[in-house]
Design a protein around this motif. Structure first.
Motif, PDB file in Angstrom:
ATOM      1  N   SER A   1      38.357  32.471  52.384  1.00 32.00           N
ATOM      2  CA  SER A   1      40.359  32.565  52.033  1.00 32.00           C
ATOM      3  C   SER A   1      41.265  31.409  51.947  1.00 32.00           C
ATOM      4  O   SER A   1      40.691  30.278  52.552  1.00 32.00           O
TER       5      SER A   1
ATOM      6  N   GLU B   1      39.522  36.157  43.010  1.00 32.10           N
ATOM      7  CA  GLU B   1      41.359  36.688  42.326  1.00 32.10           C
ATOM      8  C   GLU B   1      41.723  34.813  42.487  1.00 32.10           C
ATOM      9  O   GLU B   1      40.830  34.159  42.280  1.00 32.10           O
ATOM     10  N   GLY B   2      42.591  34.678  41.812  1.00 31.40           N
ATOM     11  CA  GLY B   2      43.529  33.786  41.588  1.00 31.40           C
ATOM     12  C   GLY B   2      43.145  33.065  40.274  1.00 31.40           C
ATOM     13  O   GLY B   2      43.970  32.276  39.481  1.00 31.40           O
TER      14      GLY B   2
ATOM     15  N   ASN C   1      46.400  33.492  51.366  1.00 32.86           N
ATOM     16  CA  ASN C   1      45.694  34.519  51.516  1.00 32.86           C
ATOM     17  C   ASN C   1      44.433  35.141  50.861  1.00 32.86           C
ATOM     18  O   ASN C   1      43.781  35.920  51.121  1.00 32.86           O
ATOM     19  N   MET C   2      44.090  34.753  49.553  1.00 35.85           N
ATOM     20  CA  MET C   2      43.679  34.803  48.173  1.00 35.85           C
ATOM     21  C   MET C   2      41.874  34.472  48.623  1.00 35.85           C
ATOM     22  O   MET C   2      41.797  33.961  49.638  1.00 35.85           O
ATOM     23  N   LEU C   3      40.945  35.474  48.352  1.00 34.37           N
ATOM     24  CA  LEU C   3      39.659  35.220  48.590  1.00 34.37           C
ATOM     25  C   LEU C   3      39.325  35.189  47.835  1.00 34.37           C
ATOM     26  O   LEU C   3      39.273  35.227  46.068  1.00 34.37           O
ATOM     27  N   LEU C   4      38.645  33.351  47.463  1.00 32.36           N
ATOM     28  CA  LEU C   4      38.142  32.912  46.119  1.00 32.36           C
ATOM     29  C   LEU C   4      36.317  32.503  46.076  1.00 32.36           C
ATOM     30  O   LEU C   4      36.072  32.950  47.584  1.00 32.36           O
TER      31      LEU C   4
ATOM     32  N   PRO D   1      45.098  29.548  42.068  1.00 34.97           N
ATOM     33  CA  PRO D   1      45.382  30.474  43.721  1.00 34.97           C
ATOM     34  C   PRO D   1      46.633  29.836  44.757  1.00 34.97           C
ATOM     35  O   PRO D   1      47.289  29.957  44.433  1.00 34.97           O
ATOM     36  N   ARG D   2      46.582  31.533  45.630  1.00 33.62           N
ATOM     37  CA  ARG D   2      47.526  31.676  46.206  1.00 33.62           C
ATOM     38  C   ARG D   2      46.839  31.614  48.197  1.00 33.62           C
ATOM     39  O   ARG D   2      46.274  31.755  48.187  1.00 33.62           O
TER      40      ARG D   2
ATOM     41  N   THR E   1      34.957  37.517  54.578  1.00 34.16           N
ATOM     42  CA  THR E   1      33.991  35.711  54.161  1.00 34.16           C
ATOM     43  C   THR E   1      32.695  35.309  54.969  1.00 34.16           C
ATOM     44  O   THR E   1      32.500  35.921  55.614  1.00 34.16           O
TER      45      THR E   1
ATOM     46  N   GLU F   1      44.528  33.972  36.450  1.00 38.21           N
ATOM     47  CA  GLU F   1      44.911  34.824  35.429  1.00 38.21           C
ATOM     48  C   GLU F   1      45.103  34.359  33.419  1.00 38.21           C
ATOM     49  O   GLU F   1      44.503  33.422  33.637  1.00 38.21           O
TER      50      GLU F   1
ATOM     51  N   ARG G   1      32.587  33.245  50.189  1.00 34.37           N
ATOM     52  CA  ARG G   1      34.014  33.723  49.913  1.00 34.37           C
ATOM     53  C   ARG G   1      34.641  33.508  51.244  1.00 34.37           C
ATOM     54  O   ARG G   1      34.069  33.447  52.115  1.00 34.37           O
TER      55      ARG G   1
END
Length: 180
Positions: free
Chosen positions: A150, A2-3, A84-87, A81-82, A170, A5, A148
């Motif tokens: 959060s 995620e993250g 609670n996103m998983l990176l 990134p925000r 995670t 765009e 991974r």
């Protein structure tokens, strides 16, 4: 992950008249100044762009030093990134109190001990520090592992992320993929 765009923008790039014979080069130089810095307009970090010049005409802006504006259409790849996103990132340093990760080769992440699940215990294995799961022997996080995590918080100015390994799904990516 995620993250990431993709964003489209219609822009006007202002160019100094001395660059009138190299307009495309001047536009690319202006847009390159946005790379790898947090931009509030895009609400993220610009990683890449692709640009198309919209018209062959430009609007001259009068002033002490006149500039001309060229309309362009650009597509940007933005890292935003925000919480609670998983990176995902690579572990570069590990100690008793923290795990340090790098995301996309430029963004620093710190995961502090209070943000690591209780199932993980710090051990010295083969002369290296590792976080090893008590419930799954093969779930090990060490330097070089891809993890991974959060996102807890983000400091836009320094591009530093505070991460967490508390949520489920995670940990070490290699081990997480074996679960699926």
């Amino acid at each position: 992950m995620e993250g990431l765009e993709v964003g489209n923008a219609d822009l006007i790039v202002y160019i100094h008249p001395s660059k009138a014979n190299k307009v495309r080069q001047a536009i690319l130089r202006q847009l390159s100044s946005l790379l790898f810095t947090y931009d509030e307009i895009f609400n993220g970090v610009v990683l890449a762009y692709e640009v198309t010049i919209q018209s062959r005409t430009a609007k001259i802006l009068p002033g002490l030093v006149p500039h001309f504006g060229v309309k362009v259409k650009a597509t940007f790849l933005i890292f935003s990134p925000r919480p609670n996103m998983l990176l995902e990132g690579k572990v570069v340093k590990l100690g008793k109190e923290s795990i340090h990760v790098v995301v996309l080769g430029f963004c620093s992440v710190a995961i502090m001990l209070e943000d690591i699940r209780e199932e993980f215990k710090y051990k010295i294995k083969d002369g290296q520090g590792v976080f090893s799961s008590r419930s799954h022997k093969r779930h090990i996080i060490k330097v070089g592992s891809m993890v991974r995590f959060s996102v807890k918080s983000l400091d836009e100015e320094t591009l530093h992320i505070s991460g967490s390994l508390v949520p489920p799904h995670t940990g070490c990516i290699r081990w997480l993929f074996k679960l699926v």
